[in-house]
Design an enzyme around this catalytic site. Structure first.
Site, PDB file in Angstrom:
ATOM      1  N   GLU A   1       0.848  -1.204   0.000  1.00 20.54           N
ATOM      2  CA  GLU A   1       0.000   0.000   0.000  1.00 20.54           C
ATOM      3  C   GLU A   1       0.878   1.246   0.000  1.00 20.54           C
ATOM      4  O   GLU A   1       1.913   1.259   0.642  1.00 20.54           O
ATOM      5  CB  GLU A   1      -0.867   0.036   1.277  1.00 20.54           C
ATOM      6  CG  GLU A   1      -1.633  -1.238   1.534  1.00 20.54           C
ATOM      7  CD  GLU A   1      -2.485  -1.174   2.811  1.00 20.54           C
ATOM      8  OE1 GLU A   1      -2.407  -0.157   3.522  1.00 20.54           O
ATOM      9  OE2 GLU A   1      -3.214  -2.145   3.058  1.00 20.54           O
TER      10      GLU A   1
ATOM     11  N   LYS B   1       2.178   4.580   1.399  1.00 19.39           N
ATOM     12  CA  LYS B   1       2.150   5.102   2.771  1.00 19.39           C
ATOM     13  C   LYS B   1       1.761   6.573   2.698  1.00 19.39           C
ATOM     14  O   LYS B   1       2.540   7.427   2.264  1.00 19.39           O
ATOM     15  CB  LYS B   1       3.520   4.938   3.434  1.00 19.39           C
ATOM     16  CG  LYS B   1       3.523   5.325   4.899  1.00 19.39           C
ATOM     17  CD  LYS B   1       4.839   4.914   5.547  1.00 19.39           C
ATOM     18  CE  LYS B   1       4.824   5.105   7.055  1.00 19.39           C
ATOM     19  NZ  LYS B   1       4.604   6.470   7.477  1.00 19.39           N
TER      20      LYS B   1
ATOM     21  N   ASP C   1       1.028  10.291   3.564  1.00 22.09           N
ATOM     22  CA  ASP C   1       1.663  11.205   4.512  1.00 22.09           C
ATOM     23  C   ASP C   1       0.622  12.163   5.079  1.00 22.09           C
ATOM     24  O   ASP C   1       0.495  13.300   4.658  1.00 22.09           O
ATOM     25  CB  ASP C   1       2.776  11.977   3.789  1.00 22.09           C
ATOM     26  CG  ASP C   1       3.714  12.639   4.767  1.00 22.09           C
ATOM     27  OD1 ASP C   1       3.574  12.396   5.983  1.00 22.09           O
ATOM     28  OD2 ASP C   1       4.594  13.389   4.322  1.00 22.09           O
TER      29      ASP C   1
ATOM     30  N   TYR D   1      -7.486   2.028   5.755  1.00 25.10           N
ATOM     31  CA  TYR D   1      -6.563   0.923   5.473  1.00 25.10           C
ATOM     32  C   TYR D   1      -6.385  -0.042   6.641  1.00 25.10           C
ATOM     33  O   TYR D   1      -5.646  -1.000   6.540  1.00 25.10           O
ATOM     34  CB  TYR D   1      -5.193   1.448   5.023  1.00 25.10           C
ATOM     35  CG  TYR D   1      -4.569   2.455   5.977  1.00 25.10           C
ATOM     36  CD1 TYR D   1      -4.147   2.071   7.245  1.00 25.10           C
ATOM     37  CD2 TYR D   1      -4.394   3.779   5.595  1.00 25.10           C
ATOM     38  CE1 TYR D   1      -3.591   2.983   8.119  1.00 25.10           C
ATOM     39  CE2 TYR D   1      -3.828   4.703   6.456  1.00 25.10           C
ATOM     40  CZ  TYR D   1      -3.430   4.296   7.726  1.00 25.10           C
ATOM     41  OH  TYR D   1      -2.881   5.198   8.584  1.00 25.10           O
TER      42      TYR D   1
ATOM     43  N   LYS E   1      10.506   3.176   3.200  1.00 30.68           N
ATOM     44  CA  LYS E   1      10.469   4.636   3.038  1.00 30.68           C
ATOM     45  C   LYS E   1      11.211   5.086   1.780  1.00 30.68           C
ATOM     46  O   LYS E   1      12.171   4.443   1.347  1.00 30.68           O
ATOM     47  CB  LYS E   1      11.114   5.315   4.260  1.00 30.68           C
ATOM     48  CG  LYS E   1      10.438   4.997   5.572  1.00 30.68           C
ATOM     49  CD  LYS E   1       9.065   5.624   5.700  1.00 30.68           C
ATOM     50  CE  LYS E   1       9.131   7.044   6.209  1.00 30.68           C
ATOM     51  NZ  LYS E   1       9.439   7.188   7.622  1.00 30.68           N
TER      52      LYS E   1
ATOM     53  N   CYS F   1       7.294  48.714  -2.319  1.00 26.25           N
ATOM     54  CA  CYS F   1       6.762  47.687  -3.213  1.00 26.25           C
ATOM     55  C   CYS F   1       7.581  47.656  -4.505  1.00 26.25           C
ATOM     56  O   CYS F   1       7.720  48.696  -5.156  1.00 26.25           O
ATOM     57  CB  CYS F   1       5.304  47.997  -3.511  1.00 26.25           C
ATOM     58  SG  CYS F   1       4.637  46.994  -4.835  1.00 26.25           S
TER      59      CYS F   1
ATOM     60  N   CYS G   1       5.404  49.011  -7.583  1.00 24.67           N
ATOM     61  CA  CYS G   1       4.924  50.385  -7.770  1.00 24.67           C
ATOM     62  C   CYS G   1       5.671  51.419  -6.946  1.00 24.67           C
ATOM     63  O   CYS G   1       5.449  52.617  -7.115  1.00 24.67           O
ATOM     64  CB  CYS G   1       3.434  50.476  -7.474  1.00 24.67           C
ATOM     65  SG  CYS G   1       3.050  50.384  -5.722  1.00 24.67           S
TER      66      CYS G   1
ATOM     67  N   CYS H   1       2.026  46.012   0.201  1.00 23.12           N
ATOM     68  CA  CYS H   1       2.068  47.269  -0.528  1.00 23.12           C
ATOM     69  C   CYS H   1       0.829  48.086  -0.160  1.00 23.12           C
ATOM     70  O   CYS H   1      -0.264  47.546  -0.060  1.00 23.12           O
ATOM     71  CB  CYS H   1       2.059  46.946  -2.023  1.00 23.12           C
ATOM     72  SG  CYS H   1       1.727  48.376  -3.040  1.00 23.12           S
TER      73      CYS H   1
ATOM     74  N   CYS I   1      -0.916  50.311  -7.770  1.00 23.39           N
ATOM     75  CA  CYS I   1       0.075  49.251  -7.947  1.00 23.39           C
ATOM     76  C   CYS I   1      -0.324  48.335  -9.112  1.00 23.39           C
ATOM     77  O   CYS I   1      -1.407  47.751  -9.089  1.00 23.39           O
ATOM     78  CB  CYS I   1       0.184  48.439  -6.664  1.00 23.39           C
ATOM     79  SG  CYS I   1       1.387  47.130  -6.787  1.00 23.39           S
TER      80      CYS I   1
HETATM   81  S1  IVH Z   1      -0.822   0.532   8.747  1.00 25.66           S
HETATM   82  C1  IVH Z   1       0.198  -1.004  13.208  1.00 25.66           C
HETATM   83  N1  IVH Z   1      -1.024   1.527   6.352  1.00 25.66           N
HETATM   84  O1  IVH Z   1       2.023   5.382   8.877  1.00 25.66           O
HETATM   85  C2  IVH Z   1       0.402   0.066  12.204  1.00 25.66           C
HETATM   86  N2  IVH Z   1      -0.203   2.939   8.076  1.00 25.66           N
HETATM   87  O2  IVH Z   1       4.409   4.799  10.506  1.00 25.66           O
HETATM   88  C3  IVH Z   1      -0.789   0.217  11.331  1.00 25.66           C
HETATM   89  N3  IVH Z   1       0.260   5.211   7.321  1.00 25.66           N
HETATM   90  O3  IVH Z   1       0.580   5.768  12.054  1.00 25.66           O
HETATM   91  C4  IVH Z   1      -0.554   1.245  10.312  1.00 25.66           C
HETATM   92  N4  IVH Z   1      -0.338   4.938   5.225  1.00 25.66           N
HETATM   93  O4  IVH Z   1      -0.415   7.092  10.122  1.00 25.66           O
HETATM   94  C5  IVH Z   1      -0.660   1.767   7.618  1.00 25.66           C
HETATM   95  N5  IVH Z   1      -1.325   2.269   4.172  1.00 25.66           N
HETATM   96  C6  IVH Z   1      -0.963   2.501   5.439  1.00 25.66           C
HETATM   97  C7  IVH Z   1      -0.508   3.757   5.863  1.00 25.66           C
HETATM   98  C8  IVH Z   1      -0.115   3.943   7.188  1.00 25.66           C
HETATM   99  C9  IVH Z   1       0.119   5.794   6.121  1.00 25.66           C
HETATM  100  C10 IVH Z   1       0.789   5.902   8.520  1.00 25.66           C
HETATM  101  C11 IVH Z   1      -0.092   5.781   9.740  1.00 25.66           C
HETATM  102  C12 IVH Z   1       0.781   5.176  10.801  1.00 25.66           C
HETATM  103  C13 IVH Z   1       2.132   5.464  10.293  1.00 25.66           C
HETATM  104  C14 IVH Z   1       3.102   4.447  10.812  1.00 25.66           C
END
Ligand code: IVH
Length: 718
Positions: free
Chosen positions: A132, A134, A136, A244, A332, A437, A440, A455, A461
């Site tokens: 999946e 991740k 942010d 998720y 990561k 400014c 102008c 300004c 302006c």
């Molecule tokens: S699973 C037991 N799935 O990443 C942990 N986390 O570093 C269950 N996050 O706190 C988390 N996308 O905020 C999971 N597809 C994803 C995610 C995800 C982002 C974040 C989440 C978590 C942090 C952990």
């Protein structure tokens, strides 16, 4: 209830006349208000989210063309909101833990091997793994009982979070009621709240224009938007949610991760569409690379990939080590940083006069993208001071010639993460932020407590000209029909209209102007004649409209009326402001004229300073004087203090049939009443037209007197 029509069959917004657009806008505003009420207060929506989004997009499109419609009670600015309150603490029954990290392919291979060893899998047995993106953002826990959303909580420290239920109810991706089959009696579902990059950029632009601090990245802005005491603010922020995971659950509807994701999606959640089921490490790594390549073009920020063992019985067997699961890991992305030389700091002037510094960099590739510019936010940021007054970059300032580390923060706008002090040239000097400014030459000022320098050349302006002209002709100002944003833009580009007075001298400067206009694309004889008639009709103007039209910061319609009533006539106002402007000193303003202005009920330091600063710029005054030679300003009408509604607060809601909202407001104000946009305990009367919605309901709740239009007329006529 207004019947909901598809917006697809409607004519393009570009083709609407202003009157048509206004009618449609009113209808849509009412319709959206009714849907909001059903959605937020009654949990009983009657249209699909997509159809609702269409309605909102249509309103936005209309307001993009006629920005003057975007009043504070426009549906683009308000959503049925609950009262402010603090955040209660919520204990997570199943802790919200974090994930272990992998930074290399080898670490991912080790993860899979660890799992295989732990489960004692045969050599030919490969665990299926769900990969999946991740996201942010910030994780969120949602508790449902009998399918109803009963509580939403932030992660907090993983064990205790904050109750953000009311805020979360405004997120359209979070269902208030679960759909489909196999709904557990009680369950807690989890996922990530996030903001689209484009929404984050737009929000930041609005924040800066409003003099509010900008957010550093979409994640911060999602977090800041969610944790608002005023739910109305959260509702106005475009938050989104991907589901998720889950916590406590009575009777699980599936026995694999991918099965659970499918169930979440059937239950009404948005599940990330890029998720894949992988067989074998190579497939996982290929997914990681594909996602890495797609990353920059995704609408939202991701900071890696999460791999999860698919079989839930295996997840249970694997369990947790310290605070992370043994059955999942985050792969990561490498930090996106590079060093380069900051060659120059440029100042850009925004449409409302905000001076924004931009770093011009020697081109450098950061995370696969060539970066040449980075935002520097404001002068404090350059000095090494954050919005909260705390040091940033350890308090190190940024100078032209510095070698800097550039970072694509959540891959949106590049930022300067740090300065390599060893490489600072001996000749580099602290950056002196301009006090004039660059567009102008007017002086640029910073209001008390504000980070943005602006300004003050509102009328002159060029960076603000088009925006300002648009404001000048808008409905509550000169209200010149036929001069929309597009026309202003055109006239400005052709050099025909540069400052407001040019509107009134157009025909005199060019005897054939009307004919020429008629020949232009998009105009004909009739519209050209109409435009000149509309201009002529405005050669007589009320004082408050003129004051509002000047576009002085903080002087909206309400303040313009206060000023107009206080000074009565343009000459008195102009003279007093010039006296006050001449008395500006760095220590303050001791003049009687300034004190008199500041003493007007409803006008405070900020407004008073902004007005006086405007008059301190001689070219603004020259532009105003030129305008005054072309128009006649009607003195302000003094309110009739003795009317039955003077001093009372009234709210108009629903669609009025006897008069327009503007008329109703003008009459009420002339009689000394205050017209408010929302109902509170302080409201004396709510005048409800047809199809009045939540404001009417609120009035009834609070026991505020509700009047029909006829009742109202009787009241004011009596
Ligand atoms: S699973 C037991 N799935 O990443 C942990 N986390 O570093 C269950 N996050 O706190 C988390 N996308 O905020 C999971 N597809 C994803 C995610 C995800 C982002 C974040 C989440 C978590 C942090 C952990």
């Amino acid at each position: 209830m207004p019947k909901s029509r598809s917006t697809k069959a409607l004519p393009a917004v570009d083709t609407l006349t202003k009157a048509q657009a206004k009618r449609e806008w009113r209808r849509l505003a009412l319709e959206i208000e009714a849907h909001d009420e059903r959605y937020y207060q009654k949990d009983a929506p009657t249209i699909s989210d997509a159809a609702y989004d269409d309605l909102r997009r249509r309103v936005e499109a209309i307001e993009a063309r006629f920005p003057e419609f975007a009043t504070p009670d426009s549906p683009t600015r308000t959503v049925g909101a609950a009262p402010a309150r603090g955040f209660a603490k919520v204990q997570h029954v199943v802790p919200m833990l974090s994930l272990g990290n992998a930074f290399s392919d080898d670490e991912v291979r080790e993860f899979v091997e660890r799992v295989r060893r732990f489960l004692k899998l045969d050599a030919d047995e490969h665990p299926a793994i769900v990969a999946e993106p991740k996201i942010d953002g910030l994780s969120l826990s949602l508790r449902y009982e009998n399918g109803e959303l009963v509580r939403a909580a932030t992660r907090g420290d993983g064990f205790t979070g904050e109750d953000v239920t009311e805020n979360v109810r405004t997120i359209r991706d979070v269902p208030h009621r679960l759909k489909g089959r196999k709904i557990p009696a009680a369950c807690e579902l989890r996922g990530e709240v996030y903001m689209l990059k484009q929404d984050f950029l737009a929000l930041n632009a609005r924040q800066l224009e409003a003099g509010e601090p900008a957010f550093a990245n979409p994640r911060n802005s999602a977090a800041g938007s969610l944790r608002q005491k005023d739910v109305g603010i959260t509702a106005s922020r475009p938050l989104k949610f991907f589901a998720y995971a889950w916590g406590e659950m009575e009777g699980r509807p599936a026995d694999t991760q991918h099965g659970m994701l499918r169930w979440l999606s059937e239950a009404g959640f948005t599940v990330n569409p890029l998720i894949e089921l992988c067989h074998g490490v190579e497939a996982m790594l290929a997914f990681y690379r594909r996602i890495g390549e797609a990353r920059a073009a995704l609408g939202y920020d991701i900071d890696g990939v999460v791999y999860k063992i698919d079989r839930l019985d295996w997840q249970e067997r694997l369990g947790f080590v310290s605070r992370s699961p043994r059955w999942a890991i985050a792969h990561k992305f490498a930090a996106e940083q590079a060093t380069t030389v900051l060659e120059k700091i440029d100042i850009q002037v925004g449409r409302t006069g905000a001076l924004t510094p931009v770093a011009r960099l020697a081109p450098v590739t950061v995370g696969g993208v060539v970066v040449q510019n980075a935002t520097l936010h404001n002068e404090d940021y350059i000095r090494g001071v954050g919005n909260d007054g705390q040091p940033i970059r350890d308090g190190v300032d940024i100078r032209e010639g510095d070698t800097v580390t550039v970072q694509r923060a959540g891959d949106v706008i590049p930022q300067i993460a740090g300065v390599v002090l060893d490489k600072r040239p001996a000749t580099a000097k602290p950056y002196a932020f301009p006090h004039t400014c660059p567009a102008c030459g007017s002086h640029a000022v910073r209001e008390n407590g504000e980070v943005v320098r602006r300004c003050t050349g509102a009328l002159i302006c060029p960076a603000q000209a088009v925006e300002h002209l648009r404001h000048f002709v808008s409905r509550l100002a000169f209200d010149i029909e036929g001069l929309g944003e597009k026309q202003i833009q055109q006239f400005y580009q052709d050099g025909l209209i540069r400052t407001p007075v040019d509107i009134f001298t157009l025909r005199r400067r060019d005897a054939d102007a009307e004919q020429k206009l008629a020949m232009r694309e998009g105009y004909g004889e009739v519209s050209a004649r109409n435009l000149f008639a509309a201009i002529d009709a405005r050669r007589k103007i009320e004082l408050h409209r003129l004051i509002f039209a000047l576009g002085i910061r903080h002087v909206g319609e309400g303040n313009a009326k206060l000023l107009a009533r206080h000074y009565g006539a343009i000459d008195a106002f102009r003279e007093a402001m010039l006296v006050a402007a001449a008395a500006i000193t760095p220590e303050g303003n001791a003049s009687e004229a300034y004190q008199d202005l500041n003493n007007i009920a409803g006008i405070g330091d900020i407004v008073a300073d902004a007005v006086v600063e405007f008059f301190a710029e001689p070219r603004n005054v020259a532009a105003l004087d030129a305008l005054l030679r072309e128009i006649e300003v009607r003195p302000a009408e003094q309110p009739r203090q003795t009317s039955r509604v003077s001093g009372r607060t009234v709210v108009f809601t629903g669609s009025l049939t006897k008069f327009t909202r503007d008329e109703a407001k003008a009459v009420a104000e002339r009689l000394g009443a205050k017209v408010a946009g929302s109902v509170s305990k302080k409201t004396d009367y709510v005048v409800a037209g047809e199809e009045a919605g939540s404001k009417l309901a609120r009035a009834r709740d609070l026991g505020v007197a509700v009047l029909t239009e006829d009742d109202w007329l009787k009241l004011i006529e009596g």
